[in-house]
Design an enzyme around this catalytic site. Structure first.
Site, PDB file in Angstrom:
ATOM      1  N   HIS A 173      -4.288   0.535   6.001  1.00 17.43           N
ATOM      2  CA  HIS A 173      -5.440   0.851   5.088  1.00 17.43           C
ATOM      3  C   HIS A 173      -6.696   1.012   5.945  1.00 17.43           C
ATOM      4  O   HIS A 173      -7.512  -0.051   6.040  1.00 17.43           O
ATOM      5  CB  HIS A 173      -5.828  -0.007   3.963  1.00 17.43           C
ATOM      6  CG  HIS A 173      -6.544   0.440   3.043  1.00 17.43           C
ATOM      7  ND1 HIS A 173      -6.342   0.282   1.717  1.00 17.43           N
ATOM      8  CD2 HIS A 173      -7.758   1.181   3.095  1.00 17.43           C
ATOM      9  CE1 HIS A 173      -7.210   0.651   0.817  1.00 17.43           C
ATOM     10  NE2 HIS A 173      -8.213   1.503   1.781  1.00 17.43           N
TER      11      HIS A 173
ATOM     12  N   GLU B 241      -3.246   4.348   3.731  1.00 15.60           N
ATOM     13  CA  GLU B 241      -4.056   4.249   2.432  1.00 15.60           C
ATOM     14  C   GLU B 241      -5.524   4.560   2.544  1.00 15.60           C
ATOM     15  O   GLU B 241      -6.036   4.114   3.840  1.00 15.60           O
ATOM     16  CB  GLU B 241      -3.881   2.854   1.712  1.00 15.60           C
ATOM     17  CG  GLU B 241      -2.544   2.498   1.285  1.00 15.60           C
ATOM     18  CD  GLU B 241      -2.469   1.001   0.751  1.00 15.60           C
ATOM     19  OE1 GLU B 241      -1.249   0.786   0.131  1.00 15.60           O
ATOM     20  OE2 GLU B 241      -3.300   0.196   0.949  1.00 15.60           O
TER      21      GLU B 241
ATOM     22  N   HIS C 113      -0.660  -4.710  -4.648  1.00 16.28           N
ATOM     23  CA  HIS C 113      -1.915  -5.580  -4.560  1.00 16.28           C
ATOM     24  C   HIS C 113      -1.390  -7.142  -5.138  1.00 16.28           C
ATOM     25  O   HIS C 113      -1.033  -6.884  -6.459  1.00 16.28           O
ATOM     26  CB  HIS C 113      -2.935  -4.876  -5.299  1.00 16.28           C
ATOM     27  CG  HIS C 113      -4.308  -5.554  -4.805  1.00 16.28           C
ATOM     28  ND1 HIS C 113      -5.224  -4.896  -3.747  1.00 16.28           N
ATOM     29  CD2 HIS C 113      -5.093  -6.671  -5.125  1.00 16.28           C
ATOM     30  CE1 HIS C 113      -6.056  -5.671  -3.652  1.00 16.28           C
ATOM     31  NE2 HIS C 113      -6.071  -6.760  -4.413  1.00 16.28           N
TER      32      HIS C 113
END
Length: 237
Positions: free
Chosen positions: A43, A70, A190
């Site tokens: 990410h 991401e 998450h």
């Protein structure tokens, strides 16, 4: 079966804290795949405080499982993804100064923007996923954008589960059921951890993939990365 994608951002954070190239993120990506991970997630953020844009090009030749990138689809990010051509791009509405992802997309408000970005990625053979809060209306909105998958933002579940509230899974279950019914794949991520991953997986129909970084790396400090990956795989299957 649910695939495990290991987010290696924290390895880049550790490297960057001292400069140099230790630990080496490319070698770490090779190792987590060798230990059984079925994907590698990165990410990159605009300030490159952990994964750098250069890391993405370095990782591309060595990720032979699923490569998931991401990020917020700003122009620089879009160009990077189109060049790398990962297996999957996960669109996340990060603010520039966000410490970590903290909200899903409003797929109704941003339908036109998301549709345009998704169409470009899909025309280049890249599977798309939208980071979403567990809201049925947002799942329906995601379908209208043309995305292939959604990624359920699981921080609220993880927090409540840690307090003993198992009912916190219900909105996630309902969103997964709806997604399955309208032809969307379901990912999640998450704050998922060894403590909550089995309960989450067992209650989410059709869960295709979880992306786990912070907890997995933290647990590995005590138990070792190879062992922890095997523990996740056992709980997911």
């Amino acid at each position: 079966m649910t695939k495990l994608s290991v987010n290696i951002n924290k390895i880049a954070t550790l490297r960057n804290s001292r400069g140099g190239d230790v630990p080496n993120v490319v070698q770490f990506a090779k190792d987590v795949q060798r230990f059984g991970a079925e994907g590698v997630t990165v990410h990159p953020r605009p300030d490159e405080r952990h994964i750098r844009y250069r890391d993405v090009s370095d990782l591309k030749p060595v990720v032979y499982t699923e490569f998931n990138i991401e990020g917020n689809p700003i122009p620089k990010f879009i160009d990077m993804v189109l060049e790398a051509k990962p297996t999957q791009v996960t669109l996340v509405p990060d603010a520039v100064d966000a410490i970590t992802s903290n909200a899903g997309w409003d797929t109704l408000k941003h339908k036109d923007f998301l549709s345009e970005v998704i169409a470009e990625f899909k025309s280049n053979g890249i599977r798309t996923s939208i980071f979403l809060d567990p809201d049925l209306g947002q799942v329906e909105g995601a379908k209208a954008t043309g995305t292939d998958r959604i990624e359920l933002y699981t921080e609220a579940f993880a927090h409540q589960y840690g307090l003993g509230n198992t009912q916190a899974i219900e909105p996630y279950t309902k969103c997964a059921e709806l997604a399955n019914n309208i032809g969307l794949g379901v990912n999640a991520g998450h704050d998922l951890s060894l403590d909550n991953i089995k309960f989450f997986k067992d209650n989410i129909p059709g869960l295709l993939e979880v992306s786990i970084g912070h907890a997995l790396i933290s647990e590995s400090l005590y138990m070792g990365i190879e062992n922890v990956i095997q523990m996740y795989l056992h709980k997911l299957k």
